[in-house]
Design an enzyme around this catalytic site. Sequence first.
Site, PDB file in Angstrom:
ATOM      1  N   HIS A 109       0.816  -1.216   0.000  1.00  0.00           N
ATOM      2  CA  HIS A 109       0.000   0.000   0.000  1.00  0.00           C
ATOM      3  C   HIS A 109       0.853   1.271   0.000  1.00  0.00           C
ATOM      4  O   HIS A 109       0.355   2.346  -0.318  1.00  0.00           O
ATOM      5  CB  HIS A 109      -0.985  -0.003   1.176  1.00  0.00           C
ATOM      6  CG  HIS A 109      -0.374   0.308   2.511  1.00  0.00           C
ATOM      7  ND1 HIS A 109      -0.086  -0.663   3.448  1.00  0.00           N
ATOM      8  CD2 HIS A 109      -0.024   1.477   3.084  1.00  0.00           C
ATOM      9  CE1 HIS A 109       0.404  -0.099   4.530  1.00  0.00           C
ATOM     10  NE2 HIS A 109       0.461   1.206   4.327  1.00  0.00           N
ATOM     11  N   ASP A 139       0.070  -7.590   1.514  1.00  0.00           N
ATOM     12  CA  ASP A 139       0.562  -6.212   1.614  1.00  0.00           C
ATOM     13  C   ASP A 139       2.085  -6.137   1.649  1.00  0.00           C
ATOM     14  O   ASP A 139       2.668  -5.351   2.391  1.00  0.00           O
ATOM     15  CB  ASP A 139      -0.021  -5.507   2.847  1.00  0.00           C
ATOM     16  CG  ASP A 139       0.066  -3.985   2.731  1.00  0.00           C
ATOM     17  OD1 ASP A 139       0.263  -3.485   1.610  1.00  0.00           O
ATOM     18  OD2 ASP A 139      -0.043  -3.299   3.763  1.00  0.00           O
ATOM     19  N   SER A 213       4.649   2.560   8.016  1.00  0.00           N
ATOM     20  CA  SER A 213       4.333   1.409   7.169  1.00  0.00           C
ATOM     21  C   SER A 213       5.540   1.001   6.342  1.00  0.00           C
ATOM     22  O   SER A 213       6.146   1.820   5.659  1.00  0.00           O
ATOM     23  CB  SER A 213       3.164   1.742   6.239  1.00  0.00           C
ATOM     24  OG  SER A 213       1.980   1.909   6.963  1.00  0.00           O
TER      25      SER A 213
END
Length: 450
Positions: A109, A139, A213
């Site tokens: 993402h 992911d 992230s």
Amino acid sequence: MKTKLSVFSAAILGATLMMTPAISTAAIPQAVDNKPMPSLAPMLETVTPAVVSVAVSGTQVSKQQIPDAFRYFFGPNMPQEQVQKRPFKGLGSGVIIDADKGYIVTNNHVIDGADNILIGLSDGREIEAKLIGTDPESDIALLQIKAKKLTAVFFSDSDKLRVGDFAVAIGNPFGLGQTVTSGIVSALGRSGLGIEMLENFIQTDAAINSGNSGGALVNLNGNLIGINTAIVAPGDGNVGIGFAIPSNMVKSLVEQIIEHGEVRRGVLGVAGQDLTNDLAKAFGLKTQHGGFVNEVMPDSAAAKAGIKVGDIIVSVNGKKIKSFQELRAKIATLGAGAKVTLGLIRNEKNLTVTATLGESVQSEEMASGSVHPMLTGATLENGQSGVEITEVAAGSPAAESGLVKGDVIIAVNRTAIKDLKSLKAQLQNRKGTVALKIRRGKTNLYLILR
């Protein structure tokens, strides 16, 4: 009045500071019993160079259907939909896992839809990255840079983690620059959160915020135990609940991407559900953890291994599982053809079976998304004279691109395509607009991918 109050407050603060005795650094103990005070600094000095910032930019393309009323007034030449393009920028983190080859792991993402990916190293260098492959369901994305004097992090065995183990999160929250936070492993095998398709998260209370992230979760030895991926908090702030993808899961997926250019997901061939209290009581079981098998697919890996309806799968490769979701994530992470040892409970007896995993029928669909985002949702197969579109999911990017079932991709721009391998080779490194030459029935046409 505000000015006077500010001056008065400043005067009080100044007086307070003057009255406060200076603290001598000599009063702060530097050692206890001639041993230095414990610190994470030595470990972090070796690990933090392996954590990078990931800056992305690109163009988001959205399509909006134009109402029939407008088309009636403006004539038949008015298009059926309006295309809007909006530039975007984003910032995340990544982890160098191979210093010699320049491989970097991050979240899918973070780089999804990006036209340009720029890696910022801890020494100030900025280097453009190449996308090697992705796995949207877990992911994970793999990038590569060409640079010397890189530092890589070593993988730890995440299956050996225990709740209460210390954990350190390293990333780039809010674009502030590299930041380190610490905590413990709060829980293992977290699933059913609706964050990703495949969930088997490490939960930690080490502060993870927006921008973390793709960053590293390491143990006190500085070895990678997970890739930070998500937080659960109102307003995207930290409340001590963060999640990371386990290092063993990351390692397996990355190895598949490097070897095959895609994730060839393993399939066991069972359908089931979590083992609930009611099911446990009905089967006279003391355990309340595991995956209850509702159905075994014919000729599947499970059927060949002797798994039966009503079995409860309680471990994978000797590691206990808590739920069917965790079983699904572990199996799907292992590649097609992998051998897996499963612990079962059948008729209150413990059994062990070995299965050789099959390959997901969706592997080509997932591969299509990793080759080009606008092909996501299309199932691709080698045809006699190109790549055939055998299925197109309704509402998917592939459908929005204009692809339909039965289309055959025969060229990318002006380069002929013979099979999936040549299609991937042509699309994987292209940026910006791409023209696919399609044979539809007896006619040829071009579809534009943006």
